[in-house]
Design an enzyme around this catalytic site. Structure first.
Site, short mmCIF file in Angstrom:
data_model
loop_
_atom_site.label_atom_id
_atom_site.label_comp_id
_atom_site.label_asym_id
_atom_site.label_seq_id
_atom_site.Cartn_x
_atom_site.Cartn_y
_atom_site.Cartn_z
N GLU A 190 -5.48 -8.37 1.02
CA GLU A 190 -6.07 -8.25 2.30
C GLU A 190 -7.73 -7.86 2.01
OE1 GLU A 190 -4.50 -4.76 4.39
OE2 GLU A 190 -2.63 -5.56 4.18
N GLU B 181 0.88 -1.25 -0.02
CA GLU B 181 0.05 -0.02 0.05
C GLU B 181 0.90 1.21 -0.07
OE1 GLU B 181 -3.95 -1.85 2.38
OE2 GLU B 181 -2.51 -0.31 3.30
#
Length: 444
Positions: A352, A171
Site C-alpha cells: 500500500e 496491518e
C-alpha cells in the site's frame, strides 16, 4: 509539483518481472451487508461519534453487485495484479460451515481476474472480524487465533487454486493498537494490556494460518502485510522517544515474524501490560515467510515525555495530505534500506502507498495533481531503495477507488478512481490516467 508519473528508463520498476497493482479491502468497498454476518466494524459504526460522518459500510462502493464493472476497470488500468481481501463474515457461517453465496462471489471474481491475466494477491484478514467472535473476546481470546486457522482452511480449500499470493493479515498494528489499545478503530477498546495481548494473538493467528497455507497451497507464495510509519526525533534530544516508538509500533511485528522475539522494549514494559505467551508461540509466529508486504504513507516525529515514554509531535511547516499526514517520499527509501540493514529479509512488496486528497469533481473530471505528484515521488523513492540493494518485487497503489475510510467514513478519498456515492458512478481521476500511462509504456 510533478504533473505526470515518470521513471528513469533503466528503472527496475519498468522491467517485466516487477509487479504493479492496485489494492482494496472487503469492508471498505463491498457493501451487501445483508448477505453476510455482522463484523466488528458494523457494530463500531453504530457507536455515537465513532465514525466522523456517522456513516457505515452497508453499501460502500456496492462492489458485490458491480464487481464485473470493477474488473473491467482494473483491467483497463493495465495493472499486473489486484490486491483484495476476503471477508471472513461473508464466506463462513457461525457454525464453521461455508456461506455458499459469499464464497461463490469470490470464486466468480477471482476467476474473472484470472481470465484477464491479472494476478490476485489475497489478504485473509483486513480487520473485519466476525462480531460473534468479538462477543467471545475477539483478539483478546487466544481461541480466535485458532478460529482464524479454521477460516484459512475453508478459504484455501475453495479459493486456493485461483490465488497467486496469500497474505495472512493486513496491518496487525492497526487491529491491535488502534482497535484494542487506543480505541479509535473497532472494537473500540482502550487498554495498553489489551493492545499488547491482541497483537500477540494476531501474530499467533498469522503463524497458524501460515501452516494451513503451506499444507493446502504449497506452490503459492505466502506472507504478511505490515504497516510502517518511520519514527523520527523531533529534536536531537528526542532520539530515545523515536527509538521507543519505532520498537513499539514498527519493529514489534516484523521482529517477531522474522526473528521469533519481541524488541528489547518488551522487557521494560510493566508485568501487567505484557501479553501472555505460551511455550511454542514464538516458533509458530516466526516460521519462514515468502514475502513481507510494506504499507507506507508517512513518517511520524516523536518527543520525550516526562515519564520516559514517547508522544507524537506535529510539524507545522510541512506539506500534508488530506489526512494531515506529512508528504515525505524519502522516508520510504530510508525505511526500506533500514529494514534491509536490520533483518535477513525475504522479498518485499510495497502493498500500500497512496494519499488522501481533497478531490473535487468538475465537469466530469478530477484533476488530482497533488496525488500524481505523490505517486511520482514515492515510486522514485522505491527505485532509490532498489538501487541501494533492497529486494522489492512489486508496488500496489492504495487504493483502486474511493471507499469507506474506517473512522473517517466517506470524508477521505484515497482512490485512483472517484466514486460518486449517490450514483455509484466510477470516474477515473488524473492519477489513474497517469498510473495507466506509466504502466502501458513498459516493455513487455
Amino acid at each position: 509539483m510533478y504533473k505526470s508519473i515518470s521513471l528513469l528508463p533503466d528503472s527496475f520498476l519498468l522491467k517485466p518481472e516487477f509487479t504493479f497493482g492496485v489494492a482494496t479491502a472487503s469492508f471498505q468497498i463491498e457493501g451487501a451487508r445483508e448477505q453476510r454476518l455482522d463484523c466488528i466494524w458494523d457494530t463500531f459504526c453504530e457507536k455515537p461519534d465513532a465514525i466522523a460522518d456517522q456513516s457505515h459500510g452497508d453499501v460502500a462502493c456496492d462492489h458485490v453487485a458491480r464487481w464485473q464493472q470493477d474488473v473491467d476497470m482494473i483491467a483497463d488500468l493495465a495493472v499486473d495484479a489486484y490486491r483484495l481481501s476476503i471477508s471472513w463474515p461473508r464466506v463462513m457461517n457461525q457454525d464453521g460451515t461455508i456461506n455458499k453465496q459469499g464464497m461463490a462471489f469470490y470464486v466468480q471474481l477471482l476467476t474473472a481476474l484470472k481470465a484477464r491475466n491479472i494476478k490476485t494477491y489475497v489478504t485473509l484478514y483486513h480487520w473485519d472480524l466476525p462480531q460473534y467472535l468479538e462477543d467471545n473476546g475477539g483478539w483478546l481470546n487466544r481461541d480466535t487465533a485458532y478460529k482464524f486457522k479454521e477460516y484459512a482452511e475453508l478459504v484455501t480449500q475453495h479459493l486456493g487454486h485461483l490465488v497467486d499470493s496469500f497474505a495472512t493479515l493486513n496491518e496487525p498494528f492497526c487491529s491491535a493498537y488502534l482497535g484494542y489499545e487506543v480505541g479509535v478503530h473497532a472494537p473500540g477498546i482502550k487498554s495498553q494490556q489489551a493492545g499488547r495481548q491482541a497483537a500477540h494473538h494476531l501474530l499467533l493467528a498469522h503463524g497458524l494460518a501460515m501452516q494451513v497455507l503451506r499444507k493446502n497451497c504449497p506452490e503459492t507464495e505466502a506472507g504478511i502485510v505490515l504497516n510502517f510509519s518511520p519514527a523520527y526525533p523531533l529534536t536531537a534530544d528526542d532520539k530515545k522517544a523515536a527509538e521507543l516508538a519505532d520498537q513499539y509500533h514498527n519493529q514489534w511485528y516484523i521482529k517477531a515474524i522474522l526473528e521469533g522475539t519481541y524488541p528489547s522494549l518488551f522487557d521494560e514494559l510493566a508485568a501487567k501490560v505484557k501479553p501472555t505467551i505460551l511455550a511454542d508461540d514464538m516458533t509458530i509466529i516466526s516460521q519462514a515467510v515468502d514475502f513481507i508486504g510494506v504499507n507506507y504513507y508517512t513518517r511520524i516525529h516523536y518527543k520525550n515525555t516526562a515519564d520516559g515514554w514517547f508522544e507524537e509531535a506535529c510539524l507545522t511547516d510541512v506539506r500534508v495530505t488530506d489526512m494531515g499526514w506529512e508528504v515525505y517520499p524519502q522516508g520510504l527509501t530510508e525505511l526500506l534500506v533500514s529494514l534491509d540493514q536490520q533483518y535477513d529479509l525475504p522479498k518485499m512488496y510495497i502493498t500500500e502507498n497512496g494519499a488522501a486528497m481533497a478531490d473535487t469533481l468538475e465537469n466530469g473530471e478530477v484533476k488530482d495533481i497533488e496525488r500524481v505528484d505523490y505517486y511520482h515521488t514515492h515510486l522514485n523513492a522505491v527505485c532509490d531503495a532498489i538501487r541501494q540493494g533492497v529486494d522489492i518485487q512489486g508496488y500496489f497503489a492504495w487504493s483502486l477507488m474511493d471507499n469507506f475510510e474506517w473512522a473517517y467514513g466517506y470524508e477521505k478519498r484515497f482512490g485512483l478512481v472517484y466514486i460518486d456515492y449517490q450514483s455509484q458512478q466510477r470516474i477515473l481521476k488524473e492519477s489513474a490516467k497517469q498510473y495507466r500511462a506509466l504502466l502501458k509504456q513498459r516493455k513487455k
